[in-house]
Design a protein around this motif. Structure first.
Motif, PDB file in Angstrom:
ATOM      1  N   VAL A 286      35.086  27.837  38.799  1.00 26.48           N
ATOM      2  CA  VAL A 286      34.781  29.227  38.459  1.00 26.48           C
ATOM      3  C   VAL A 286      34.002  29.871  39.598  1.00 26.48           C
ATOM      4  O   VAL A 286      33.010  29.321  40.071  1.00 26.48           O
ATOM      5  CB  VAL A 286      33.968  29.302  37.144  1.00 26.48           C
ATOM      6  CG1 VAL A 286      33.466  30.719  36.893  1.00 26.48           C
ATOM      7  CG2 VAL A 286      34.814  28.810  35.982  1.00 26.48           C
ATOM      8  N   ALA A 287      34.449  31.043  40.043  1.00 27.09           N
ATOM      9  CA  ALA A 287      33.807  31.718  41.163  1.00 27.09           C
ATOM     10  C   ALA A 287      32.740  32.710  40.722  1.00 27.09           C
ATOM     11  O   ALA A 287      31.851  33.061  41.503  1.00 27.09           O
ATOM     12  CB  ALA A 287      34.851  32.452  42.010  1.00 27.09           C
ATOM     13  N   TRP A 288      32.835  33.178  39.474  1.00 29.96           N
ATOM     14  CA  TRP A 288      31.876  34.189  39.009  1.00 29.96           C
ATOM     15  C   TRP A 288      31.944  34.308  37.501  1.00 29.96           C
ATOM     16  O   TRP A 288      32.883  33.842  36.855  1.00 29.96           O
ATOM     17  CB  TRP A 288      32.115  35.547  39.674  1.00 29.96           C
ATOM     18  CG  TRP A 288      33.532  36.044  39.647  1.00 29.96           C
ATOM     19  CD1 TRP A 288      34.627  35.411  40.138  1.00 29.96           C
ATOM     20  CD2 TRP A 288      34.007  37.282  39.109  1.00 29.96           C
ATOM     21  NE1 TRP A 288      35.757  36.175  39.957  1.00 29.96           N
ATOM     22  CE2 TRP A 288      35.407  37.329  39.334  1.00 29.96           C
ATOM     23  CE3 TRP A 288      33.403  38.360  38.492  1.00 29.96           C
ATOM     24  CZ2 TRP A 288      36.199  38.398  38.938  1.00 29.96           C
ATOM     25  CZ3 TRP A 288      34.191  39.438  38.102  1.00 29.96           C
ATOM     26  CH2 TRP A 288      35.570  39.458  38.326  1.00 29.96           C
ATOM     27  N   ARG A 289      30.899  34.892  36.948  1.00 34.52           N
ATOM     28  CA  ARG A 289      30.828  35.143  35.509  1.00 34.52           C
ATOM     29  C   ARG A 289      30.753  36.637  35.246  1.00 34.52           C
ATOM     30  O   ARG A 289      30.123  37.383  36.010  1.00 34.52           O
ATOM     31  CB  ARG A 289      29.587  34.467  34.909  1.00 34.52           C
ATOM     32  CG  ARG A 289      29.631  32.951  34.897  1.00 34.52           C
ATOM     33  CD  ARG A 289      28.289  32.385  34.444  1.00 34.52           C
ATOM     34  NE  ARG A 289      27.253  32.614  35.438  1.00 34.52           N
ATOM     35  CZ  ARG A 289      25.950  32.426  35.228  1.00 34.52           C
ATOM     36  NH1 ARG A 289      25.531  32.036  34.033  1.00 34.52           N
ATOM     37  NH2 ARG A 289      25.081  32.634  36.187  1.00 34.52           N
ATOM     38  N   ILE A 290      31.380  37.086  34.168  1.00 28.51           N
ATOM     39  CA  ILE A 290      31.309  38.481  33.747  1.00 28.51           C
ATOM     40  C   ILE A 290      31.048  38.470  32.248  1.00 28.51           C
ATOM     41  O   ILE A 290      31.789  37.852  31.486  1.00 28.51           O
ATOM     42  CB  ILE A 290      32.590  39.251  34.144  1.00 28.51           C
ATOM     43  CG1 ILE A 290      32.462  40.721  33.776  1.00 28.51           C
ATOM     44  CG2 ILE A 290      33.849  38.612  33.587  1.00 28.51           C
ATOM     45  CD1 ILE A 290      33.513  41.612  34.457  1.00 28.51           C
TER      46      ILE A 290
ATOM     47  N   PRO B 191      34.607  38.037  43.530  1.00 27.87           N
ATOM     48  CA  PRO B 191      34.005  36.941  44.302  1.00 27.87           C
ATOM     49  C   PRO B 191      34.918  35.735  44.493  1.00 27.87           C
ATOM     50  O   PRO B 191      34.630  34.874  45.321  1.00 27.87           O
ATOM     51  CB  PRO B 191      32.781  36.559  43.451  1.00 27.87           C
ATOM     52  CG  PRO B 191      32.480  37.771  42.641  1.00 27.87           C
ATOM     53  CD  PRO B 191      33.811  38.381  42.348  1.00 27.87           C
ATOM     54  N   GLY B 192      36.017  35.664  43.727  1.00 32.87           N
ATOM     55  CA  GLY B 192      36.935  34.540  43.860  1.00 32.87           C
ATOM     56  C   GLY B 192      38.103  34.691  42.916  1.00 32.87           C
ATOM     57  O   GLY B 192      38.243  35.695  42.208  1.00 32.87           O
ATOM     58  N   LEU B 193      38.952  33.667  42.894  1.00 28.00           N
ATOM     59  CA  LEU B 193      40.171  33.720  42.097  1.00 28.00           C
ATOM     60  C   LEU B 193      39.905  33.713  40.602  1.00 28.00           C
ATOM     61  O   LEU B 193      40.562  34.402  39.832  1.00 28.00           O
ATOM     62  CB  LEU B 193      41.059  32.522  42.450  1.00 28.00           C
ATOM     63  CG  LEU B 193      42.275  32.267  41.546  1.00 28.00           C
ATOM     64  CD1 LEU B 193      43.293  33.380  41.714  1.00 28.00           C
ATOM     65  CD2 LEU B 193      42.904  30.907  41.853  1.00 28.00           C
ATOM     66  N   ARG B 194      38.913  32.941  40.173  1.00 27.43           N
ATOM     67  CA  ARG B 194      38.760  32.641  38.750  1.00 27.43           C
ATOM     68  C   ARG B 194      37.396  33.098  38.239  1.00 27.43           C
ATOM     69  O   ARG B 194      36.358  32.840  38.853  1.00 27.43           O
ATOM     70  CB  ARG B 194      38.943  31.143  38.524  1.00 27.43           C
ATOM     71  CG  ARG B 194      39.053  30.709  37.095  1.00 27.43           C
ATOM     72  CD  ARG B 194      39.398  29.226  37.009  1.00 27.43           C
ATOM     73  NE  ARG B 194      40.771  28.951  37.447  1.00 27.43           N
ATOM     74  CZ  ARG B 194      41.085  28.335  38.573  1.00 27.43           C
ATOM     75  NH1 ARG B 194      40.126  27.915  39.378  1.00 27.43           N
ATOM     76  NH2 ARG B 194      42.343  28.122  38.893  1.00 27.43           N
ATOM     77  N   ALA B 195      37.398  33.765  37.087  1.00 29.37           N
ATOM     78  CA  ALA B 195      36.163  34.241  36.464  1.00 29.37           C
ATOM     79  C   ALA B 195      36.007  33.627  35.082  1.00 29.37           C
ATOM     80  O   ALA B 195      36.990  33.352  34.393  1.00 29.37           O
ATOM     81  CB  ALA B 195      36.163  35.761  36.349  1.00 29.37           C
ATOM     82  N   LEU B 196      34.758  33.443  34.689  1.00 31.03           N
ATOM     83  CA  LEU B 196      34.436  33.028  33.326  1.00 31.03           C
ATOM     84  C   LEU B 196      33.826  34.222  32.619  1.00 31.03           C
ATOM     85  O   LEU B 196      32.802  34.764  33.062  1.00 31.03           O
ATOM     86  CB  LEU B 196      33.451  31.861  33.329  1.00 31.03           C
ATOM     87  CG  LEU B 196      32.910  31.443  31.955  1.00 31.03           C
ATOM     88  CD1 LEU B 196      34.016  30.885  31.073  1.00 31.03           C
ATOM     89  CD2 LEU B 196      31.776  30.437  32.103  1.00 31.03           C
ATOM     90  N   CYS B 197      34.440  34.626  31.541  1.00 28.27           N
ATOM     91  CA  CYS B 197      33.951  35.738  30.725  1.00 28.27           C
ATOM     92  C   CYS B 197      33.379  35.166  29.435  1.00 28.27           C
ATOM     93  O   CYS B 197      34.018  34.327  28.796  1.00 28.27           O
ATOM     94  CB  CYS B 197      35.104  36.704  30.430  1.00 28.27           C
ATOM     95  SG  CYS B 197      34.742  37.968  29.189  1.00 28.27           S
ATOM     96  N   HIS B 198      32.188  35.607  29.040  1.00 34.43           N
ATOM     97  CA  HIS B 198      31.686  35.182  27.735  1.00 34.43           C
ATOM     98  C   HIS B 198      30.913  36.307  27.044  1.00 34.43           C
ATOM     99  O   HIS B 198      30.283  37.140  27.694  1.00 34.43           O
ATOM    100  CB  HIS B 198      30.856  33.892  27.830  1.00 34.43           C
ATOM    101  CG  HIS B 198      29.642  33.938  28.703  1.00 34.43           C
ATOM    102  ND1 HIS B 198      28.468  34.561  28.347  1.00 34.43           N
ATOM    103  CD2 HIS B 198      29.411  33.397  29.927  1.00 34.43           C
ATOM    104  CE1 HIS B 198      27.559  34.404  29.300  1.00 34.43           C
ATOM    105  NE2 HIS B 198      28.111  33.706  30.271  1.00 34.43           N
ATOM    106  N   ILE B 199      31.020  36.305  25.716  1.00 30.21           N
ATOM    107  CA  ILE B 199      30.419  37.347  24.884  1.00 30.21           C
ATOM    108  C   ILE B 199      29.841  36.715  23.629  1.00 30.21           C
ATOM    109  O   ILE B 199      30.172  35.580  23.268  1.00 30.21           O
ATOM    110  CB  ILE B 199      31.465  38.414  24.483  1.00 30.21           C
ATOM    111  CG1 ILE B 199      32.646  37.767  23.740  1.00 30.21           C
ATOM    112  CG2 ILE B 199      31.948  39.212  25.685  1.00 30.21           C
ATOM    113  CD1 ILE B 199      33.643  38.760  23.175  1.00 30.21           C
ATOM    114  N   GLY B 200      28.977  37.459  22.945  1.00 26.47           N
ATOM    115  CA  GLY B 200      28.406  36.961  21.698  1.00 26.47           C
ATOM    116  C   GLY B 200      27.955  38.107  20.810  1.00 26.47           C
ATOM    117  O   GLY B 200      27.565  39.171  21.295  1.00 26.47           O
ATOM    118  N   SER B 201      28.015  37.894  19.512  1.00 23.61           N
ATOM    119  CA  SER B 201      27.585  38.899  18.544  1.00 23.61           C
ATOM    120  C   SER B 201      26.312  38.440  17.843  1.00 23.61           C
ATOM    121  O   SER B 201      25.963  37.261  17.853  1.00 23.61           O
ATOM    122  CB  SER B 201      28.691  39.170  17.522  1.00 23.61           C
ATOM    123  OG  SER B 201      29.070  37.975  16.871  1.00 23.61           O
TER     124      SER B 201
END
Length: 346
Positions: free
Chosen positions: A248-252, A315-325
């Motif tokens: 993973v290259a970045w998080r959103i 920032p790179g090919l692959r991103a990790l996206c995470h959310i929460g309620s």
């Protein structure tokens, strides 16, 4: 699945290009609102969409999201629009100040503005930030089984109403001069157009994996936070995608300014990221610029990730996206500009 197009109505712009350009530039829409903090008498700061006239309720939510959905659909021929289901994420029934007629009227109000009849599969997902993740899971089923060639997943939310602001102020959840551990209220309507992976679409964003879990130690709970829910959701998403945190290259994310979510994201990253990096893993959070947009945040994150890849500033090919309620729902997605070699077209 893959994201083919996006549409946005936010405090930064009335469409996706203007909003995404502003996000890229780091422009903030946060400013003083007409509401006042009862503790210190100062205006509450937030990010309000400048609509032609101001009102609250279900009609306003329809005005926010209908243009975003219409913008998405422009990627398809006009005669295909009626065959596209609309899956719409909204605030949960527990949200303070939520319009009483939202569930009964919103879909009808939206389709009235789109000037088309509702698709038989169209429905609401009342789950705050997680609502659009639930919609994505149904979209995947519809696409995989051939019940639809395209699906629009949209989210709409507004924290800028008297009842909502009063409740969150009493809970000390708003960021004010008297409370540094809170969020800035916002509002938005965001949408993405999805298709089954495999079609020729060089500008598509691919959803390579996803995971869902629940966190027992919620933001208003007294249990110690260990981020077990978010960690489980991320592990599941990485497993489905067949990658590790080192890939993973970045998080959103949907980090909102409350310390709880920053701590949760940090704990999850510490547990899962054993790779050696030259620097910290980049962390993007558009709520810094848009205010808290609740149920609209996941389409916003997908749209920004796709734009970053297309415009060459990811920032790179692959991103990790995470959310929460707030109720403990956690979701994670692995997003990438192109599918890995040999991946199944699902």
């Amino acid at each position: 699945m893959m994201v083919l197009a996006s549409g946005m109505v936010t405090a930064l712009g009335y469409n996706a290009p203007s909003t995404l350009a502003a996000l890229r530039a780091g422009v903030s829409a946060v400013q003083a609102t007409r509401w006042v903090d009862t503790q210190d008498g100062q205006p509450i700061r937030g990010a309000r969409v400048s609509l032609p006239h101001w009102w609250e309720g279900t009609g306003k939510l329809a005005e926010l999201v209908a243009p975003a959905i219409h913008e998405c659909l422009q990627a398809l021929p006009a005669d295909a629009h009626a065959r596209v289901p609309l899956l719409l994420g909204v605030s949960s029934a527990a949200r303070p100040g939520r319009p009483a007629d939202l569930d009964a009227r919103l879909l009808g109000e939206v389709h009235l503005r789109l000037e088309r009849a509702p698709h038989p599969v169209s429905r609401l997902f009342a789950g705050d930030q997680i609502g659009c993740m639930q919609a994505l899971l149904l979209a995947e089923q519809l696409l995989a089984t051939g019940q639809a060639d395209h699906v629009v997943v949209a989210g709409v939310d507004s924290f800028l109403s008297a009842g909502t602001l009063e409740a969150y102020e009493q809970r000390r959840r708003l960021l004010t001069a008297a409370n540094f551990n809170g969020f800035l209220p916002g509002e938005a309507g965001c949408a993405v157009l999805l298709a089954r992976r495999g079609a020729a679409a060089p500008d598509a964003l691919h959803i390579a994996g996803w995971g869902l879990a629940r966190e027992a130690a919620t933001i208003e709970d007294t249990q110690p936070l260990r981020a077990r829910g978010l960690t489980a959701a991320i592990k599941q998403a990485l497993g489905v995608a067949g990658v590790g945190m080192g890939d993973v290259a970045w998080r959103i994310t949907d980090l909102s300014g409350e310390h709880y979510k920053f701590k949760e994201a940090l704990l999850a990253a510490m547990r899962l990221d054993r790779s050696t990096r030259d620097g910290a893993l980049p962390l993007w959070h558009p709520i810094e610029f848009l205010g808290e947009i609740g149920a609209a945040v996941l389409p916003c994150l997908l749209a920004w990730t796709r734009h970053a890849h297309l415009a060459g500033y990811a920032p790179g090919l692959r991103a990790l996206c995470h959310i929460g309620s707030d109720d403990g729902g956690r979701a994670a997605l692995v997003l990438q500009a192109a599918p890995p070699a040999g991946a199944p077209s699902t």
